[in-house]
Design an enzyme around this catalytic site. Structure first.
Site, PDB file in Angstrom:
ATOM      1  N   GLY A 193      31.450  27.596  44.645  1.00 20.21           N
ATOM      2  CA  GLY A 193      30.107  27.556  44.099  1.00 20.21           C
ATOM      3  C   GLY A 193      29.998  28.204  42.725  1.00 20.21           C
ATOM      4  N   ASP A 217      32.218  17.727  50.130  1.00 17.25           N
ATOM      5  CA  ASP A 217      32.000  19.138  50.443  1.00 17.25           C
ATOM      6  C   ASP A 217      32.339  19.966  49.211  1.00 17.25           C
ATOM      7  OD1 ASP A 217      31.322  18.675  53.178  1.00 17.25           O
ATOM      8  OD2 ASP A 217      33.450  18.415  53.622  1.00 17.25           O
ATOM      9  N   LEU A 218      31.395  20.701  48.696  1.00 15.59           N
ATOM     10  CA  LEU A 218      31.533  21.398  47.420  1.00 15.59           C
ATOM     11  C   LEU A 218      32.734  22.341  47.416  1.00 15.59           C
ATOM     12  CD1 LEU A 218      30.366  22.052  44.616  1.00 15.59           C
ATOM     13  CD2 LEU A 218      28.994  23.849  45.716  1.00 15.59           C
ATOM     14  N   ASP A 219      33.643  22.124  46.459  1.00 14.03           N
ATOM     15  CA  ASP A 219      34.807  22.982  46.220  1.00 14.03           C
ATOM     16  C   ASP A 219      35.700  23.128  47.445  1.00 14.03           C
ATOM     17  OD1 ASP A 219      33.949  23.410  43.615  1.00 14.03           O
ATOM     18  OD2 ASP A 219      32.800  25.200  44.137  1.00 14.03           O
ATOM     19  N   GLN A 220      35.742  22.109  48.289  1.00 15.42           N
ATOM     20  CA  GLN A 220      36.545  22.177  49.509  1.00 15.42           C
ATOM     21  C   GLN A 220      37.646  21.118  49.546  1.00 15.42           C
ATOM     22  OE1 GLN A 220      36.042  24.711  51.850  1.00 15.42           O
ATOM     23  NE2 GLN A 220      34.685  25.405  50.208  1.00 15.42           N
TER      24      GLN A 220
END
Length: 315
Positions: A200, A225-228
């Site tokens: 994030g 999925d954010l930054d995953q």
């Protein structure tokens, strides 16, 4: 991707019979399907085929026209890439205002690499337009006054330039699932932390607040999925006592650029395989993932957990 195969991608609203309609049309023209991958997400259908067109009973122009007509009838978008269309792999770089990653990408894939090129730069502000112009690369500002991007325009640009890969060079916006799904496994981002830690916003500030002694950066594939997404390359650096987020950013920015370029090179060379959320090297690859051997050798290899009797006997 086998450079001797033609790649066909069909995208649009999901409906019954889509695969059959497209594959039947190809069969009628003696096009042999070597690989087919299809998925549906949130009502959006995507099918990517790699086909052998060497024995087809029509010209390339006729096949394009037939696919365009069929997909117009189906309400779908279609992209066709023949082997001759891919003499140099085409990269779209997305950016905002920070120049370091874009500068590194332009230097690596405009000035130095004949087999890959930055075909277009897209941003949600116009600050970096002079940098793209200095390298004779087309630049588009798709943001409104507040920097909110027009993603339909973005998709039109990506389709127009027939990009093989999208690189996020500190693009400070979250791509919508519509964009990510269309270019799944073909979007690489660089994030200023050692993911999965500090995902994030304001990752350098998060690192300082948690008191870490070593921070870093990560280049990874983008997922919804954010930054995953699966990690490709990482770099690390020390966190000095009383460091500020600005000081960490100064240390991290050169490594962000380096990790992004490395990850893009690995992807374009076909060295990477993704399985179970993790990147692996192909068996015939000469590339490396992780720490270079000379650095890894600095880590101690003793002591290790062994039966107590063995340890006592050696003492």
């Amino acid at each position: 991707m086998n450079q001797e195969l033609t790649e066909i991608t069909v995208i649009g609203d999901d409906d019954t019979g889509l695969i059959a309609r497209v594959t039947s049309m190809l069969f009628e023209r003696d096009v042999n399907i070597e690989d087919l991958d299809q998925a549906v997400r949130q009502g959006l259908f995507r099918m990517t085929m790699r086909v052998d067109t060497t024995g087809m009973s029509c010209t390339e122009a006729e096949l394009r026209d037939a696919l365009d007509a069929l997909c117009d009838d189906l309400g779908m978008d279609v992209q066709v890439r023949f082997p001759a269309d891919r003499e140099a792999k085409r990269i779209a770089v997305l950016a905002t205002k920070e120049s370091h990653c874009l500068a590194a990408m332009l230097e690596a894939f405009v000035d130095d690499d004949p087999e890959a090129e930055v075909a277009v730069v897209v941003a949600n502000h116009d600050d970096l337009a002079p940098l793209a112009a200095a390298h004779d690369v087309p630049f588009y500002d798709i943001g409104d006054a507040g920097g909110v991007p027009d993603e339909e325009w973005l998709l039109d640009i990506l389709a127009e330039y027939e990009v093989d890969l999208v690189a996020l060079a500190r693009y400070m916006r979250i791509l919508s699932p519509n964009v990510v799904f269309r270019y799944e496994s073909r979007i690489i981002n660089v994030h200023p932390s050692l993911l999965p830690s500090f995902a994030g916003a304001e990752a350098y500030r998060q690192a300082i607040e948690k008191g870490v002694r070593i921070a870093g950066v990560t280049a990874h594939y983008v997922t919804t999925d954010l930054d995953q997404g699966p990690i490709i390359a990482q770099r690390v650096f020390d966190v000095p006592d009383d460091a500020t987020p600005e000081e960490l950013e100064e240390r991290g920015q050169p490594l962000e650029a380096e990790a992004l370029v490395e990850a893009v090179r690995l992807h374009l060379a076909g060295d990477l395989v993704v399985g179970r959320g993790r990147t692996h090297l192909r068996e015939d690859s000469d590339a490396e993932l992780g720490l270079p051997e000379e650095i890894a050798e600095l880590n101690p290899d003793e002591p290790v957990d062994r039966p107590v009797a063995e340890v006592v006997e050696e003492e």
